[in-house]
Design a protein around this motif. Sequence first.
Motif, short mmCIF file in Angstrom:
data_model
loop_
_atom_site.label_atom_id
_atom_site.label_comp_id
_atom_site.label_asym_id
_atom_site.label_seq_id
_atom_site.Cartn_x
_atom_site.Cartn_y
_atom_site.Cartn_z
N ILE A 12 0.86 -1.19 0.00
CA ILE A 12 0.00 0.00 0.00
C ILE A 12 0.89 1.23 0.00
N GLN A 13 0.76 2.02 -1.03
CA GLN A 13 1.52 3.27 -1.11
C GLN A 13 0.77 4.38 -0.38
N GLN A 14 -0.58 4.35 -0.50
CA GLN A 14 -1.39 5.36 0.18
C GLN A 14 -2.77 4.79 0.46
N LEU A 15 -3.28 5.07 1.64
CA LEU A 15 -4.64 4.70 2.02
C LEU A 15 -5.36 5.99 2.36
N THR A 16 -6.48 6.24 1.69
CA THR A 16 -7.26 7.45 1.91
C THR A 16 -8.63 7.07 2.42
N ALA A 67 -9.09 4.97 12.07
CA ALA A 67 -9.55 6.26 12.60
C ALA A 67 -8.80 6.62 13.88
N ARG A 68 -8.60 5.62 14.74
CA ARG A 68 -7.87 5.86 16.00
C ARG A 68 -6.41 6.25 15.72
N GLY A 114 -2.32 10.37 15.50
CA GLY A 114 -1.13 10.74 14.73
C GLY A 114 -0.04 9.68 14.79
N ARG A 115 -0.42 8.40 14.81
CA ARG A 115 0.58 7.34 14.92
C ARG A 115 0.48 6.36 13.74
N LEU A 163 -2.40 16.17 5.24
CA LEU A 163 -3.43 15.52 4.42
C LEU A 163 -4.37 14.73 5.33
N PRO A 164 -5.46 15.34 5.77
CA PRO A 164 -6.37 14.65 6.69
C PRO A 164 -6.92 13.36 6.06
N GLY A 165 -6.96 12.29 6.84
CA GLY A 165 -7.52 11.03 6.38
C GLY A 165 -6.64 10.25 5.45
#
Length: 149
Positions: A26-30, A101-102, A107-108, A144-146
């Motif tokens: 996974i390069q990015q998960l949105t 979401a957690r 921020g981890r 970048l939120p989310g």
Amino acid sequence: MASCALLLVACASGPARRVSEPSARIQQLTVRADGNWSTDLRIENFSSITMRFDALRLELEVEDHPAGTLQASPGVTVGPESADVVTVELAPTAAAKFAVARALADGRSIEYSLQGTMTATPNESRQREFEMERRSALSPAPGLPGVMR
């Protein structure tokens, strides 16, 4: 004359054609507004020849919670020892949604695993199915939120 002929035959064979197990990560998960995920999968071709990736079916786990199946028929051709990115949508399980979401709220980073099969056709050869397993982690993308990368 015979040695010249042997030299020509040796040069004509070219470099060895090696087909290696491909991989994906996974390069990015949105996280989208509707709660579903858009995952950018980086498909990696470690072979010395071009491969066309016809299908993939990968079970995704997030922090040991089953998230769902990433399934696609990308039909993307990836050059030798190169990679390309395909986007796969996923409606994740409630436990996986909560875990991501957690992690975003705190921020981890979060650990994930992919396990399943990738179907690919090596250049000028027959289609093959490759087993794949990968463990890695994603971290929140600053500003970048989310989004996790």
